[in-house]
Design an enzyme around this catalytic site. Structure first.
Site, PDB file in Angstrom:
ATOM      1  CD  GLU A 107      -0.643   0.533   4.358  1.00 13.56           C
ATOM      2  OE1 GLU A 107       0.066  -0.485   4.366  1.00 13.56           O
ATOM      3  OE2 GLU A 107      -1.888   0.495   4.236  1.00 13.56           O
ATOM      4  CG  HIS A 160      -2.069  -0.971   1.064  1.00 11.67           C
ATOM      5  ND1 HIS A 160      -2.615  -1.667   2.116  1.00 11.67           N
ATOM      6  CD2 HIS A 160      -2.770  -1.337  -0.044  1.00 11.67           C
ATOM      7  CE1 HIS A 160      -3.610  -2.430   1.662  1.00 11.67           C
ATOM      8  NE2 HIS A 160      -3.718  -2.252   0.356  1.00 11.67           N
ATOM      9  CD  GLU A 179      -2.576  -3.104   8.913  1.00 14.04           C
ATOM     10  OE1 GLU A 179      -2.015  -2.000   8.763  1.00 14.04           O
ATOM     11  OE2 GLU A 179      -3.302  -3.630   8.046  1.00 14.04           O
ATOM     12  CG  HIS A 199      -0.280  -3.816   5.225  1.00 14.39           C
ATOM     13  ND1 HIS A 199      -1.123  -3.418   4.226  1.00 14.39           N
ATOM     14  CD2 HIS A 199       0.136  -5.061   4.871  1.00 14.39           C
ATOM     15  CE1 HIS A 199      -1.216  -4.360   3.303  1.00 14.39           C
ATOM     16  NE2 HIS A 199      -0.469  -5.384   3.668  1.00 14.39           N
ATOM     17  NE  ARG A 230      -6.495   0.265   0.455  1.00  7.88           N
ATOM     18  CZ  ARG A 230      -6.383  -0.423   1.587  1.00  7.88           C
ATOM     19  NH1 ARG A 230      -5.742   0.088   2.618  1.00  7.88           N
ATOM     20  NH2 ARG A 230      -6.898  -1.634   1.684  1.00  7.88           N
TER      21      ARG A 230
END
Ligand SMILES: [Zn+2]
Length: 310
Positions: free
Chosen positions: A59, A56, A261, A187, A116
Site C-alpha cells: 500500500e 501492509h 483506506e 492503508h 502484503r
C-alpha cells in the site's frame, strides 16, 4: 526505504525544536522501526496522537501520506497559531513505514510488488512466509476474517502479537495508552474511514461519536478534490475481520481510533499512479487534521475558548 530513512533524519535535523526521532522496535529482519515525534517540549505531561503507515507492504500511498502529513504539520507550525497551540498540548507520533521488511520486499521486482505481509517464516515444516500484521493484534484475535493457513494473505500468526512489528506498537502505545487521544492507521485502497470494531459482535461504546467525527472528516475530504469516502465499521462497509491495530487501540481505551483506506476504489488499486499521490495526500491530510483537531479541542477546550465567561 533508504530515502525515507534519510528524509526522517533530515526532518529531525532541520527542526530540532519540534521533531525527534525515536527507535521503538525491530522487524523480523532486524531493521530498526522508527517514528517521528512532533511536539514542543513544555516540561509538562502531554497528550498524544498516533499515526502509522505501511503496515501492509504493497500500500505504497500510505508511507507517502505519512511523509506528507509530517511535512504539512511542520509547514502549518511556522505560521498557524492553532498548530502551535496543538503542538504545545500534544505530541504527534508518526511511523512512516511500520512493516519495513515487507515494504522493501515489495520494491524488489514486479513479482513481489503486491506483497502484503511481513517477512517472518511460517511454522517449522511449512514452506511459507509472512503474517498479516493487521490480523495479529490482540483484539478478538483469530475470531473472524482471518486464516490460520500460513500461506494465506490474511494469516493471523500463531498467537496475538507473535510478530516483532506488532509487539513494537503494542509496547510503545500500550505503555502510554492513557496519553493517546487518537490512533490513526493508514492503508489503501477503497476510500474508507473505518471505525471499531471489525468483529460484528462488538460495538464501540462511543460508536456514535466515532461515526459523527468520521462523517465530518469525510465531508472535509470531499471538499478538497471531490472524492467520496465511506464511513463505517469494517463489517458494515468492507468485510469483518479481527486482530487489527485499530480495534486493539480502541480496546486499550484510546477513544478515537480510525483506519484510513486511501485512494482509489479499485481502478489502479495498490498501484496508484504517480499523479494521484499529491491530491490523495492533500485530501487525506485535511481529513486527518480534522480528527486530530477534534481530539485536541475536546480535551483542551478551555485553551481555545474565546467566551469571556469561561
Ligand atoms: Zn492494508
Amino acid at each position: 526505504m533508504p530515502e525515507i530513512a534519510n528524509w526522517m533524519a533530515q526532518v529531525a535535523k532541520d527542526h530540532p525544536d519540534v521533531v525527534t526521532i525515536m527507535d521503538y522496535g525491530q522487524t523480523y529482519e532486524k531493521k530498526t522501526i522508527s517514528l517521528l515525534k512532533i511536539g514542543l517540549n513544555t516540561g509538562k505531561k502531554k497528550k498524544a496522537i498516533w499515526m502509522d503507515c505501511g503496515i501492509h507492504a504493497r500500500e505504497w500511498i500510505a508511507p507517502a501520506f505519512c511523509q506528507y502529513f509530517v511535512w504539512q504539520i511542520l509547514e502549518e507550525y511556522k505560521s498557524a497559531p492553532k498548530m502551535q497551540e496543538m503542538l504545545k498540548n500534544m505530541d504527534i507520533y508518526v511511523t512512516p513505514v511500520l512493516n519495513i521488511d515487507g515494504y522493501v520486499y515489495s520494491w524488489r521486482d514486479n513479482s513481489t510488488r503486491l506483497w502484503r505481509k511481513n517477512r517472518s517464516p511460517g511454522p517449522s515444516g511449512c514452506n511459507c512466509t509472512g503474517v498479516d500484521l493487521n490480523r495479529n493484534f490482540n483484539a478478538n484475535w483469530g475470531s473472524i476474517g482471518v486464516s490460520s493457513n500460513c500461506s494465506s494473505d490474511i494469516y493471523c500468526g500463531t498467537q496475538p502479537a507473535s510478530e516483532p512489528e506488532t509487539h513494537a506498537v503494542t509496547y510503545f502505545v500500550g505503555t502510554r495508552k492513557e496519553d493517546f487521544l487518537c490512533f490513526l492507521t493508514i492503508h489503501s485502497y477503497s476510500q474508507l474511514l473505518l471505525v471499531p470494531y471489525g468483529n460484528p459482535n462488538f460495538t464501540a461504546s462511543n460508536y456514535d461519536e466515532l461515526m459523527k467525527v468520521g462523517l465530518a472528516a469525510a465531508a472535509v475530504i470531499k471538499s478538497v478534490h471531490g472524492m467520496n469516502y465511506t464511513v463505517g465499521t469494517s463489517p458494515d462497509v468492507l468485510y469483518a475481520n479481527s486482530g487489527s491495530s485499530r480495534d486493539w487501540a480502541r480496546l486499550q481505551g484510546i477513544p478515537l481510533a480510525y483506519t484510513f483506506e486511501l485512494r482509489d476504489k479499485g481502478k489502479f488499486g495498490f498501484q496508484l499512479p504517480e499523479d494521484q499521490i499529491k491530491p490523495t495526500c492533500e485530501e487525506a491530510y485535511a481529513g486527518a487534521l480534522f480528527i486530530v483537531t477534534y481530539a485536541h479541542d475536546k480535551t483542551f477546550s478551555g485553551a481555545v475558548c474565546s467566551d469571556p465567561c469561561c
